[in-house]
Design an enzyme around this catalytic site. Structure first.
Site, PDB file in Angstrom:
ATOM      1  N   ASN A  74     -39.447  33.303  71.405  1.00  0.00           N
ATOM      2  CA  ASN A  74     -39.928  32.938  70.073  1.00  0.00           C
ATOM      3  C   ASN A  74     -38.892  31.986  69.493  1.00  0.00           C
ATOM      4  O   ASN A  74     -37.827  32.413  69.072  1.00  0.00           O
ATOM      5  CB  ASN A  74     -40.063  34.214  69.212  1.00  0.00           C
ATOM      6  CG  ASN A  74     -40.368  33.909  67.753  1.00  0.00           C
ATOM      7  OD1 ASN A  74     -40.751  32.786  67.409  1.00  0.00           O
ATOM      8  ND2 ASN A  74     -40.198  34.906  66.895  1.00  0.00           N
ATOM      9  N   TRP A  75     -39.234  30.704  69.509  1.00  0.00           N
ATOM     10  CA  TRP A  75     -38.263  29.690  69.078  1.00  0.00           C
ATOM     11  C   TRP A  75     -38.096  29.662  67.560  1.00  0.00           C
ATOM     12  O   TRP A  75     -37.200  28.990  67.053  1.00  0.00           O
ATOM     13  CB  TRP A  75     -38.685  28.306  69.574  1.00  0.00           C
ATOM     14  CG  TRP A  75     -38.412  28.076  71.030  1.00  0.00           C
ATOM     15  CD1 TRP A  75     -37.818  28.943  71.901  1.00  0.00           C
ATOM     16  CD2 TRP A  75     -38.707  26.882  71.777  1.00  0.00           C
ATOM     17  NE1 TRP A  75     -37.720  28.361  73.141  1.00  0.00           N
ATOM     18  CE2 TRP A  75     -38.261  27.105  73.102  1.00  0.00           C
ATOM     19  CE3 TRP A  75     -39.319  25.662  71.465  1.00  0.00           C
ATOM     20  CZ2 TRP A  75     -38.401  26.134  74.098  1.00  0.00           C
ATOM     21  CZ3 TRP A  75     -39.452  24.704  72.455  1.00  0.00           C
ATOM     22  CH2 TRP A  75     -38.994  24.935  73.767  1.00  0.00           C
ATOM     23  N   LYS A  76     -39.005  30.313  66.832  1.00  0.00           N
ATOM     24  CA  LYS A  76     -38.974  30.257  65.354  1.00  0.00           C
ATOM     25  C   LYS A  76     -38.955  28.797  64.892  1.00  0.00           C
ATOM     26  O   LYS A  76     -39.565  27.963  65.541  1.00  0.00           O
ATOM     27  CB  LYS A  76     -37.791  31.080  64.832  1.00  0.00           C
ATOM     28  CG  LYS A  76     -37.773  32.487  65.438  1.00  0.00           C
ATOM     29  CD  LYS A  76     -36.832  33.435  64.775  1.00  0.00           C
ATOM     30  CE  LYS A  76     -36.932  34.795  65.470  1.00  0.00           C
ATOM     31  NZ  LYS A  76     -36.135  35.823  64.810  1.00  0.00           N
ATOM     32  N   HIS A  78     -45.384  38.531  62.764  1.00  0.00           N
ATOM     33  CA  HIS A  78     -43.925  38.666  62.934  1.00  0.00           C
ATOM     34  C   HIS A  78     -43.323  39.159  61.618  1.00  0.00           C
ATOM     35  O   HIS A  78     -43.782  38.787  60.538  1.00  0.00           O
ATOM     36  CB  HIS A  78     -43.316  37.326  63.343  1.00  0.00           C
ATOM     37  CG  HIS A  78     -41.884  37.456  63.750  1.00  0.00           C
ATOM     38  ND1 HIS A  78     -40.865  37.527  62.836  1.00  0.00           N
ATOM     39  CD2 HIS A  78     -41.320  37.579  64.972  1.00  0.00           C
ATOM     40  CE1 HIS A  78     -39.723  37.682  63.494  1.00  0.00           C
ATOM     41  NE2 HIS A  78     -39.963  37.706  64.790  1.00  0.00           N
ATOM     42  N   GLU A 126     -40.828  38.281  60.029  1.00  0.00           N
ATOM     43  CA  GLU A 126     -40.428  37.197  59.113  1.00  0.00           C
ATOM     44  C   GLU A 126     -41.629  36.673  58.335  1.00  0.00           C
ATOM     45  O   GLU A 126     -41.504  36.260  57.187  1.00  0.00           O
ATOM     46  CB  GLU A 126     -39.732  36.081  59.912  1.00  0.00           C
ATOM     47  CG  GLU A 126     -38.326  36.507  60.324  1.00  0.00           C
ATOM     48  CD  GLU A 126     -37.810  35.875  61.615  1.00  0.00           C
ATOM     49  OE1 GLU A 126     -38.384  34.881  62.084  1.00  0.00           O
ATOM     50  OE2 GLU A 126     -36.820  36.407  62.167  1.00  0.00           O
ATOM     51  N   GLU A 179     -40.537  45.438  67.239  1.00  0.00           N
ATOM     52  CA  GLU A 179     -39.301  44.777  66.823  1.00  0.00           C
ATOM     53  C   GLU A 179     -38.737  45.460  65.584  1.00  0.00           C
ATOM     54  O   GLU A 179     -39.171  45.165  64.464  1.00  0.00           O
ATOM     55  CB  GLU A 179     -39.582  43.309  66.482  1.00  0.00           C
ATOM     56  CG  GLU A 179     -40.119  42.499  67.638  1.00  0.00           C
ATOM     57  CD  GLU A 179     -39.839  41.015  67.472  1.00  0.00           C
ATOM     58  OE1 GLU A 179     -39.277  40.422  68.395  1.00  0.00           O
ATOM     59  OE2 GLU A 179     -40.150  40.448  66.403  1.00  0.00           O
ATOM     60  N   GLY A 183     -32.066  39.254  65.119  1.00  0.00           N
ATOM     61  CA  GLY A 183     -31.088  38.226  64.773  1.00  0.00           C
ATOM     62  C   GLY A 183     -29.771  38.796  64.259  1.00  0.00           C
ATOM     63  O   GLY A 183     -28.943  38.069  63.726  1.00  0.00           O
ATOM     64  N   SER A 189     -32.607  41.059  69.204  1.00  0.00           N
ATOM     65  CA  SER A 189     -31.321  40.807  69.864  1.00  0.00           C
ATOM     66  C   SER A 189     -31.331  41.081  71.372  1.00  0.00           C
ATOM     67  O   SER A 189     -30.344  41.559  71.928  1.00  0.00           O
ATOM     68  CB  SER A 189     -30.208  41.592  69.170  1.00  0.00           C
ATOM     69  OG  SER A 189     -30.086  41.168  67.819  1.00  0.00           O
ATOM     70  N   GLY A 205     -35.839  36.007  70.554  1.00  0.00           N
ATOM     71  CA  GLY A 205     -35.637  34.921  69.595  1.00  0.00           C
ATOM     72  C   GLY A 205     -34.487  34.026  70.015  1.00  0.00           C
ATOM     73  O   GLY A 205     -34.628  33.168  70.889  1.00  0.00           O
ATOM     74  N   GLY A 206     -33.325  34.236  69.410  1.00  0.00           N
ATOM     75  CA  GLY A 206     -32.154  33.381  69.626  1.00  0.00           C
ATOM     76  C   GLY A 206     -31.863  33.058  71.088  1.00  0.00           C
ATOM     77  O   GLY A 206     -31.582  31.906  71.434  1.00  0.00           O
TER      78      GLY A 206
HETATM   79  P1  PGA Z   1     -33.841  37.786  68.068  1.00  0.00           P
HETATM   80  O1  PGA Z   1     -35.312  37.611  67.461  1.00  0.00           O
HETATM   81  O2  PGA Z   1     -33.990  37.927  69.559  1.00  0.00           O
HETATM   82  O3  PGA Z   1     -33.107  36.543  67.693  1.00  0.00           O
HETATM   83  O4  PGA Z   1     -33.258  39.026  67.457  1.00  0.00           O
HETATM   84  C1  PGA Z   1     -36.403  38.319  67.990  1.00  0.00           C
HETATM   85  C2  PGA Z   1     -37.661  37.981  67.218  1.00  0.00           C
HETATM   86  O5  PGA Z   1     -37.579  37.869  65.981  1.00  0.00           O
HETATM   87  O6  PGA Z   1     -38.751  37.820  67.797  1.00  0.00           O
END
Ligand code: PGA
Length: 250
Positions: A9-11, A94, A96, A166, A172, A212, A233-234
């Protein structure tokens, strides 16, 4: 045996040039995996990512969609639009989006139904906040979110929904749920699906862990009985690091 699905997930990261470069670098690194590899990219990268990933085993997804097909919804993108350029997956709900963009269990449910209408495969996110976890409410929250997200779907649709568990406090932050905790939460989600849709359907649903995930913890997480891969994500922004997560079993 359920397959493992590793989705990036590149956001709101990566310009088209960076997307092309990353996918070209990733392609040879993951070409031999039997795990499913997905990259969920910003709208502006979709077309480039789809072209670059053509003839590879990397699948491309979006990070959101509107539930209506078309109309006066300035700034929105519909499932029909995503399908028209051959997008295969879409992240829905998600945390966010729930937190910053007023996404609710109701809009999540509408979006999942719209995704199926346009033959897109939804990756649906559920997860509790730290406050909810500390109050002992995590299981109640995540099973309720799951129930409301899937409401009104057929068994076949439920089987084709990917759920990403999640915990919000792990996204993050560098804090990962322990593999046992993550596995137990995912079991709770699977039990809830079993209660409503039956054991056979529940046993087929892919449920990922997210929060994470990195190359150093992927193996331990993904080897747990009920964790069917991850939403990353990251650590999905760099080809080499992401490839190590995809190849956790090598
Ligand atoms: P993260 O994000 O791996 O950077 O914690 C995961 C996500 O929000 O899908």
């Amino acid at each position: 045996m359920r397959r493992k699905v590793i989705a990036g997930n590149w956001k709101m990261n990566m310009l088209p040039g960076e997307a092309i470069e990353m996918i070209n670098e990733l392609t040879p690194l993951v070409k031999d995996t039997k795990n499913e590899v997905i990259l969920c990219v910003p709208y502006t990268d979709l077309f480039y990512a789809l072209l670059t990933a053509q003839n590879t085993n990397i699948k491309i997804g979006a990070q959101n969609m509107h539930f209506e097909e078309s109309g006066a919804y300035t700034g929105e993108v519909s499932g029909k639009m995503l399908k028209s350029i051959n997008v295969e997956y879409v992240i829905i709900g998600h945390s966010e989006r729930r937190q910053y963009f007023a996404e609710t269990d109701e809009t999540v449910n509408k979006k999942i139904k719209a995704a199926f209408k346009y033959d897109l495969k939804p990756i649906v996110c559920v997860g509790e906040t730290l406050e909810q976890r500390e109050a002992g409410k995590a299981n109640e929250i995540i099973t309720k979110q799951t129930e409301l997200a899937l409401e009104g779907l057929s068994n076949e649709q439920v089987e084709n929904t990917i759920i990403a568990y999640e915990p919000i406090w792990a996204i993050g932050t560098g804090k990962t749920a322990t593999s046992e905790d993550a596995n137990n939460s995912i079991k709770e989600i699977r039990n809830k699906i079993s209660e409503i849709y039956g054991e056979e359907t529940a046993s087929k649903v892919i449920i990922q862990y997210g929060g994470s995930v990195k190359s150093s913890n992927a193996k331990e997480l993904f080897n747990m009985s009920d964790i069917d891969g991850g939403l990353v994500g990251g650590a999905s922004l760099k080809a080499e690091e992401f490839s190590k997560i995809v190849n956790y079993d090598k």
